[in-house]
Every structure is written in structure tokens, then in C-alpha cells.
Design an enzyme around this catalytic site. Structure first.
Site: not given
Ligand code: UD1
Length: 339
Positions: A126, A151, A155
Site C-alpha cells: 500500500s 495496519y 504492510k
Molecule cells: C487508507 C490508506 C490506504 C489503505 C486504506 C484502507 C493512506 C494514504 N491510505 O486510505 O493505504 O489501504 O486506508 O482503508 O494511508 N473521507 C471522507 N469521509 C469519509 C471517508 C473518507 O472525507 O467518510 C476522506 C478521507 O479523509 C481521505 C479520503 O476520503 O482524505 C480517502 O479516504 P479512504 O477511502 O478512507 O482512504 P485512505 O484513508 O486514503
């Protein structure tokens, strides 16, 4: 024909990869303990490909059961190891569970590979290993940052375990794939992501909100140092991602120029903010998604996107799908789930 063992093969990325392997002419064995997936995905795989791959419901850290399964399939020539727990927040609550599941399953798989003379492994890593990179887009030479969650640490440790195992055994070849943010579903809408309970990831939360299952999306922070203040990620289509695994397996089996351990970023090279992605979803589907801006989520990285040139040039693989088509596929999958 060569058979590929796919651990975690009923899961989100695993099931899409099984489809692409079958389409490419490989035989497959799926091993999954169904802890975070269901065998429905095998029905989906069969409908899409016309082939029902053999499936063993086993925890791949159970060496006895794995031994029995592997003995039935002496034609296995490579392993794609997806099986792992993957919820960042849960890993903070239950670190020992995460270390146990994610480390033991890899160690067991590597031990059995040695015993059965299976010499090739593709590992699901990841972009989380980069933490907040100093330089964007981030390439494979960027330093590993201290993990922000158990987590993420699993990795990093698993990458090291594979490197050490390969160092000690010149017959073992490995390709480590560092995924950015996989989203979307197969265009048939017969397989896709199945979130367990309230989705933690952005796109399943968006599609469930669009479907009326959730009241509103909470956007975690609009005060980041980004053009619109929300976090930036590199969202990659899951079918594109799955295809990269087929290329990686072929490279290990056929390309003598491949190094013993190789590492590739799998992303599009394009960063999108949370608000950009959300707007793109609403525009593409025509469905409104109510949302509210709330505070930052602990542990979130501000911005990260891939430099995918190494995968483009060395693997000859490139992310092809547009984000619009990908979001449309995620929406079709959500609608399929509600039928
Ligand atoms: C993270 C990890 C990724 C991992 C994944 C597993 C990093 C950069 N990435 O992804 O390696 O495989 O988790 O779950 O560490 N968001 C919102 N509202 C929500 C959900 C998400 O605003 O309800 C935003 C988050 O703040 C983020 C983006 O959407 O900025 C993506 O979030 P998400 O889909 O959870 O993935 P990551 O956190 O990037």
C-alpha cells in the site's frame, strides 16, 4: 496451464483479479476464510468468466489446512497474496489481531511455498508505507515513513519479510505492489466492494449516501494545504489494478530480466481531492449526495498521489479507466446490491 493461488480471492481486489487471471487463461485456486467477504463473489466471477474457480474456505495462517489444499493442486506456480485485515481504524483498536492475521498468514504462505517449490509471489502492499511523502508525485525510491497505524505497519513488515525470505532463498521471486486508492467495481456490476458495517472508505460511503442508506457524507477537513482544502488521493480503478496483477505474474513466470524482488506503485499519477471526487460522482450519476464538512480524521495523510512511471515502463501497464466511468461502476454496483 499454470495455476495461481489467490489468497483473499473472494474479497474486493482479489475477486477482480481472479476474473482477469481467468480471462488471461490462468487456472486459479481461491483460498479465503470469508472473514470480510462472502462466497457470492464466486457466483459473480462465474457469471462474468463462465468459469467457476475452485474455492477452499480456509484461513491461510492455518498451515495444516493450507497443506491439504495445496497438495490437491500440484500445478500452482505462483501466489497472489491478498488475504489480510485492512481497516485502519480497527487496527488501532485491535493491534494484536492485525499483527497476528497479517503477519502469520504471509509467513505461513511463504513456508508452504518453499515446501511445495512454488517460487513466485505477488504481494498487496500500500501507498500507506510512504506516509506523507516529501516529494509528490511519490515514486518507489521515496523513503518509508514510520507507520501511522498497526495496519500500515503490517504492510511495511510484510514487505521486509518477503525481502528477507528472498535474500535467503535465491529461488524465490517477488513483486510488491503498492496500491494507491482502489475504487469502483467490475463494469458488469456482478462483483464489487462489500463494506462490513458502516463504510470507512470514501467511495462506498458516497454510494451508500447516494442510495439513501446513510444520511450524509462527512468530509473530513477542508483546511488542508490543498487547492480546495480537502485531502488529495490517487483513486485507481479496481479492474485496472487487477490487470496489473496478471502482468506481474506473467513477468515473474516468463521474463528472465525481472529482478528477484521488484516493487511497483499502482496509481494513475493524478491526485483528486475529496470534494473533486464527490462532485465528479454527482455529475456523472446525476444523483445528489448530501454532505457536511467536519473536522479532520485522525491519522489522515494530507495529499498523496503516485508516480506510476516505473509500472508504466517496466510492466507495460497503465491505468486506463476514467474516474467518471469508475464512479459510474461503483454506483451500478451499489444499485446491484440493493436489488
Ligand atoms: C487508507 C490508506 C490506504 C489503505 C486504506 C484502507 C493512506 C494514504 N491510505 O486510505 O493505504 O489501504 O486506508 O482503508 O494511508 N473521507 C471522507 N469521509 C469519509 C471517508 C473518507 O472525507 O467518510 C476522506 C478521507 O479523509 C481521505 C479520503 O476520503 O482524505 C480517502 O479516504 P479512504 O477511502 O478512507 O482512504 P485512505 O484513508 O486514503
Amino acid at each position: 496451464m499454470a495455476r495461481i493461488l489467490v489468497t483473499g480471492g473472494t474479497g474486493y481486489i482479489g475477486s477482480h483479479t481472479v476474473v482477469e487471471l481467468i480471462n488471461a487463461g490462468f487456472d486459479v485456486l481461491i483460498v479465503d476464510n470469508l472473514s470480510n467477504s462472502t462466497s457470492d463473489s464466486i457466483d459473480g466471477i462465474e457469471k462474468i468468466t463462465g468459469v467457476r474457480p475452485p474455492f477452499e474456505q480456509i484461513d491461510c495462517s492455518d498451515s495444516e489446512q493450507m497443506e491439504t489444499a495445496l497438495s490437491k493442486y500440484p500445478d500452482i506456480c505462483a501466489v497472489i497474496h491478498f488475504a489480510a485485515s485492512k481497516a485502519v481504524g480497527e487496527s488501532v483498536e485491535k493491534p494484536l489481531l492485525y499483527y497476528k492475521n497479517n503477519l502469520l498468514s504471509l509467513i505461513t504462505v511463504l513456508e508452504l511455498m518453499k515446501k511445495h517449490e512454488i517460487r513466485n509471489i505477488v504481494f498487496s502492499s500500500s501507498c500507506t508505507v510512504y506516509g506523507q511523502p516529501d516529494v509528490l508525485p511519490v515514486s518507489e525510491t521515496a523513503p518509508i515513513k514510520p507507520a501511522l497505524s498497526p495496519y500500515g505497519n503490517t504492510k511495511q513488515i510484510n514487505e521486509e519479510i518477503i525481502r528477507d525470505a528472498a535474500h535467503a532463498d535465491s529461488n524465490l521471486k517477488a513483486i510488491l505492489l503498492r496500491y494507491f486508492n482502489p475504487i469502483g467495481a467490475h463494469p458488469s456490476a456482478l462483483i464489487g466492494e462489500l463494506p462490513n458495517g458502516v463504510p470507512q472508505n470514501l467511495v462506498p460511503f458516497i454510494t451508500q449516501t447516494a442510495a439513501g442508506i446513510r444520511k450524509e457524507l462527512r468530509v473530513f477537513g477542508n483546511d488542508y494545504d490543498t487547492p480546495d482544502g480537502s485531502c488529495i488521493r490517487d483513486y485507481i480503478n479496481v479492474v485496472d489494478l487487477a490487470k496489473a496483477h496478471v502482468v506481474a505474474v506473467r513477468r515473474m513466470l516468463e521474463d528472465k530480466s525481472a529482478e528477484q524482488v521488484e516493487l511497483f506503485n499502482l496509481g494513475t499519477g493524478r491526485g483528486l481531492s475529496v470534494l473533486e471526487l464527490l462532485n465528479s460522482f454527482m455529475k456523472t450519476t446525476g444523483v445528489n449526495v448530501p454532505y457536511t464538512i467536519v473536522g479532520r480524521r485522525e491519522g489522515d495523510i494530507e495529499k498523496v498521489w503516485a508516480n506510476p512511471e516505473k509500472a508504466n515502463n517496466v510492466l507495460g501497464w497503465k491505468a486506463e479507466e476514467t474516474v467518471e466511468d469508475t464512479l459510474a461502476s461503483a454506483w451500478r454496483w451499489q444499485q446491484h446490491l440493493m436489488q
